[in-house]
Enzyme design. Structure first.
Site, mmCIF file in Angstrom:
data_model
loop_
_atom_site.group_PDB
_atom_site.id
_atom_site.type_symbol
_atom_site.label_atom_id
_atom_site.label_comp_id
_atom_site.label_asym_id
_atom_site.label_seq_id
_atom_site.Cartn_x
_atom_site.Cartn_y
_atom_site.Cartn_z
ATOM 1 N N ASN A 1 0.811 -1.224 0.000
ATOM 2 C CA ASN A 1 0.000 0.000 0.000
ATOM 3 C C ASN A 1 0.842 1.270 0.000
ATOM 4 O OD1 ASN A 1 0.661 -1.112 2.584
ATOM 5 N ND2 ASN A 1 -0.579 0.470 3.535
ATOM 6 N N GLN B 1 -4.934 -4.006 -1.945
ATOM 7 C CA GLN B 1 -4.449 -3.077 -2.974
ATOM 8 C C GLN B 1 -4.445 -3.710 -4.366
ATOM 9 O OE1 GLN B 1 -3.324 0.176 -2.900
ATOM 10 N NE2 GLN B 1 -3.929 0.377 -0.768
ATOM 11 N N SER C 1 -10.992 -5.384 0.564
ATOM 12 C CA SER C 1 -11.799 -4.363 1.229
ATOM 13 C C SER C 1 -12.614 -3.601 0.184
ATOM 14 C CB SER C 1 -10.867 -3.410 1.983
ATOM 15 O OG SER C 1 -11.591 -2.318 2.477
ATOM 16 N N HIS D 1 -14.027 -0.455 0.173
ATOM 17 C CA HIS D 1 -13.870 0.975 -0.155
ATOM 18 C C HIS D 1 -12.615 1.262 -0.978
ATOM 19 C CE1 HIS D 1 -10.858 2.431 2.955
ATOM 20 N NE2 HIS D 1 -11.093 1.196 3.376
ATOM 21 N N THR E 1 -24.904 -8.630 13.015
ATOM 22 C CA THR E 1 -25.828 -8.437 11.895
ATOM 23 C C THR E 1 -25.084 -8.024 10.633
ATOM 24 O OG1 THR E 1 -27.514 -7.786 13.461
ATOM 25 C CG2 THR E 1 -27.888 -7.144 11.169
ATOM 26 N N CYS F 1 -2.180 5.175 7.761
ATOM 27 C CA CYS F 1 -2.487 4.716 9.108
ATOM 28 C C CYS F 1 -1.415 5.124 10.107
ATOM 29 C CB CYS F 1 -2.623 3.201 9.132
ATOM 30 S SG CYS F 1 -3.511 2.581 7.716
HETATM 31 C C1 LIG Z 1 -6.402 -0.129 3.281
HETATM 32 C C2 LIG Z 1 -5.673 -1.391 3.464
HETATM 33 C C3 LIG Z 1 -6.051 -2.270 4.493
HETATM 34 C C4 LIG Z 1 -7.140 -1.943 5.468
HETATM 35 O O1 LIG Z 1 -8.410 -2.065 4.887
HETATM 36 P P1 LIG Z 1 -9.636 -1.265 5.547
HETATM 37 O O2 LIG Z 1 -10.848 -1.864 4.959
HETATM 38 O O3 LIG Z 1 -9.464 0.177 5.180
HETATM 39 O O4 LIG Z 1 -9.537 -1.490 7.029
HETATM 40 C C5 LIG Z 1 -5.343 -3.439 4.629
HETATM 41 N N1 LIG Z 1 -4.338 -3.761 3.794
HETATM 42 C C6 LIG Z 1 -3.961 -2.954 2.786
HETATM 43 C C7 LIG Z 1 -2.853 -3.385 1.877
HETATM 44 C C8 LIG Z 1 -4.616 -1.744 2.578
HETATM 45 O O5 LIG Z 1 -4.239 -0.940 1.589
#
Ligand SMILES: *Cc1c(COP(=O)(O)O)cnc(C)c1O
Length: 239
Positions: A5, A33, A53, A55, A91, A178
Site C-alpha cells: 500500500n 491493494q 476491502s 472501499h 448483523t 495509518c
Molecule cells: C487499506 C488497506 C487495508 C485496510 O483495509 P480497511 O478496509 O481500510 O480497514 C489493509 N491492507 C492494505 C494493503 C490496505 O491498503
C-alpha cells in the site's frame, strides 16, 4: 501482502505459494491493494486465504471479504448470532456487502481498461518526476501497482512537500495513512534499505479511475518549483 500500500510493489505471490504448498503452510494474502489491478487466481497461486476491502475498489466503506479455501476451519472471532457461518457473529451490513459485490463485478469487467489508463498516467508521473535532479523512485520499477508512484527527494521533507502541494490542491501522502500520525519513518521504507532521512523525504502519489491526464500534467508542472523552493531553504541542500 499482494501489493504494497505504500510503495506499490507487487510481491512474488506465485513463488511464495509454491513454497508454502511444498511445506504444507497455510498462505494468507492481503490483496486489498491488488484486487481489481492484478488478475488473481487463488488456485493457480496456492492461496488459502485472501482478504479484500470494499472501499478501496469504489465500494462503500464498512465491508470486506475473506476468501477461505474449502475445508479450512478457522476459529470464531466474534460469538453470538452465528452469522457468517458462525465465524463472525453480528448483523450483516447488507448495503455494504451488496456494494462490495457490485464493485467486484464492475472491477473485473473493467480491469484491463482501468490498468491501461492508470499505467499510462503513472508512467508519465514516474518519467517526469524522476527527471527532477536528485529524485528517485521508491519500490520496484516494473513490478508495481498501476496506480502507484512513490518518490524520494534528496534534502527535503515529505511532510513539508505534502503541505505545499496541498495548498495547490494536490493530495499526496507520506508514510502510510495509518501511521502518518507517528513521527517515525515508515517501516516499509526502512525495510527496503532507506535511512530515516531518505524515508522522511519520500512522497506517494496515487491515481484512480477518475484521474485525468490534465491532473497528472498539473502535478508534473507544479512539483519541480515546490521542490526547488524547499531545497533553497534546506540546510542539507548543496548543489
Ligand atoms: C487499506 C488497506 C487495508 C485496510 O483495509 P480497511 O478496509 O481500510 O480497514 C489493509 N491492507 C492494505 C494493503 C490496505 O491498503
Amino acid at each position: 501482502m499482494f501489493g504494497n500500500n505504500e510503495i506499490g510493489t507487487i510481491e512474488p505471490i506465485k513463488e511464495i505459494g509454491k513454497i508454502t504448498k511444498k511445506h504444507d503452510i497455510l498462505f494468507h494474502s492481503d490483496a486489498v491493494q491488488a484486487i481489481g489491478k492484478v488478475p488473481i487466481d487463488v488456485n493457480e497461486l496456492n492461496i488459502d486465504l485472501l482478504s479484500i476491502s470494499s472501499h478501496k475498489i469504489y465500494g462503500p466503506k464498512g465491508a470486506g471479504a475473506l476468501f477461505i479455501r474449502k475445508g479450512l476451519e478457522l476459529q470464531t472471532i466474534a460469538h453470538g448470532g452465528g452469522q457468517e457461518k458462525g465465524f463472525r457473529s453480528s448483523t450483516h451490513n447488507t448495503p455494504g456487502i451488496v456494494g462490495l459485490g457490485k464493485a467486484c463485478e464492475l472491477g473485473k469487467k473493467r480491469m484491463n481498461k482501468d490498468v491501461s489508463h492508470l499505467t499510462k498516467l503513472r508512467d508519465i508521473l514516474i518519467k517526469e518526476i524522476q527527471s527532477i535532479e536528485q529524485t528517485y523512485l521508491n519500490g520496484h520499477p516494473e513490478k508495481r501497482l498501476a496506480n502507484n508512484a512513490h518518490f524520494r527527494f534528496v534534502a527535503i521533507e515529505g511532510e513539508s512537500l505534502n503541505l505545499m502541494l496541498d495548498d495547490k490542491g494536490i493530495a499526496a501522502s507520506t508514510g502510510s495513512a495509518c501511521s502518518s500520525k507517528k513521527l517515525q519513518a515508515s517501516h516499509v521504507l526502512l525495510a527496503i534499505g532507506l535511512n530515516p532521512e531518505e524515508a522522511h523525504g519520500s512522497l506517494r502519489l496515487t491515481l484512480g479511475r477518475l484521474s485525468t491526464k490534465d491532473d497528472v500534467e498539473y502535478v508534473v508542472n507544479e512539483l519541480p518549483d515546490v521542490v526547488q523552493k524547499l531545497r533553497n531553504m534546506s540546510p542539507l541542500w548543496n548543489r
